[in-house]
Design a protein around this motif. Structure first.
Motif: not given
Ligand SMILES: [Zn+2]
Length: 287
Positions: A66, A69-70, A72-74, A76-77
């Motif tokens: 988790d 993933m968090a 990676i999302t950060k 990506k943004i």
């Protein structure tokens, strides 16, 4: 053979609803049974501990997953790299569309002057780039070729003023300056001027006539591309010779009042296939 009493154990099974039962079994079997029970309990304990351990490990891994993933999302943004080349492509596309629109406009102006204009289908003027995808280099090369033809056409098409001055007489029927009772057809435009003012050719071309030409007096005729010809009349002086190549803006003679003329002015004609057409269309690009 009968067993000894010490080797026998008595097991009593107590049941609420029934009479207690007694079973006699060999003592060594009973101790073995205890031994097995201890092993089974031991195995159960080990398995339980293992399950608890694995579960906690699994929970830790889920947590880590988790967290990653968090992250990676950060990221990506935070990093939008594909957006930059996309924008560049769009800008280039916009420029190409703008160039196409302008070329189309030039084509329209040429057509209004009775010229064919150019097919710019190859460079996508009619949206034909959809079918055949061209590389940037191919596209730019086509535009370059197209513009070269345009430059040639602009140079060889009569355009603008043979001299910068006001217009004193327009193309078409007018009253005869020598006989007010009748009308005459005026095949060109007259430009105000004094004897000795310079007259310039309005396009690249070749001098096909230089001399006295009836009512035109001293006259120069220049042949251009696409069966166009310009004529300069009533000159006081001619400064070019037949067969001479001239470039746009070059002096071809001087204003005068020779031939059928009432005063010094420059008579200018544009002819297409030998027939005079209204030069007003060729004076500016905005017709
Ligand atoms: Zn005239």
């Amino acid at each position: 053979m009968k067993s000894k009493l010490s080797e026998i154990s008595t097991v009593i099974i107590v049941n609420k609803s029934r009479e207690p039962k007694t079973i006699q079994i060999k003592s060594k079997h009973l101790s073995r049974l205890r031994h097995y029970a201890a092993i089974v309990v031991g195995v159960i304990v080990i398995l339980s501990v293992t399950v608890v351990y694995l579960r906690s490990q699994n929970a830790q891994q889920e947590e880590e997953k988790d967290r990653l993933m968090a992250q990676i999302t950060k990221l990506k943004i935070a990093i939008p790299p594909p957006a930059i080349p996309q924008t560049k492509t769009n800008t280039a596309q916009n420029y190409i569309q703008s160039i196409e629109a302008k070329l189309q406009k030039i084509n329209d102006y040429l057509k209004k002057r009775g010229l064919k204009g150019f097919s710019n289908k190859a460079v996508g003027g009619n949206g034909n780039t959809e079918g055949a995808k061209l590389t940037d280099e191919e596209t730019y090369s086509l535009y370059d070729e197209y513009l070269s033809r345009l430059v040639h056409s602009v140079a060889f098409t009569p355009m603008g003023y043979p001299r910068i001055s006001s217009l004193t007489s327009m193309f078409g029927y007018r009253s005869d300056p020598f006989n007010s009772a009748s009308a005459e057809f005026h095949p060109g435009i007259d430009f105000r001027g004094a004897v000795g003012d310079e007259a310039h050719c309005t396009a690249n071309g070749k001098v096909v006539f230089a001399g006295w030409y009836g009512g035109y007096g001293n006259c120069v005729r220049i042949a251009h591309a696409n069966s166009y010809e310009t004529l300069y009349g009533h000159l006081s002086r001619i400064t070019v010779k037949v067969g001479q190549e001239v470039t746009v803006g070059q002096k071809i003679g001087e204003v005068g009042s020779t031939g059928h003329s009432t005063g010094a002015h420059l008579h200018y004609e544009v002819r297409l296939n030998g027939k005079p057409i209204n030069p007003i269309k060729f004076l500016t690009l905005n017709n």
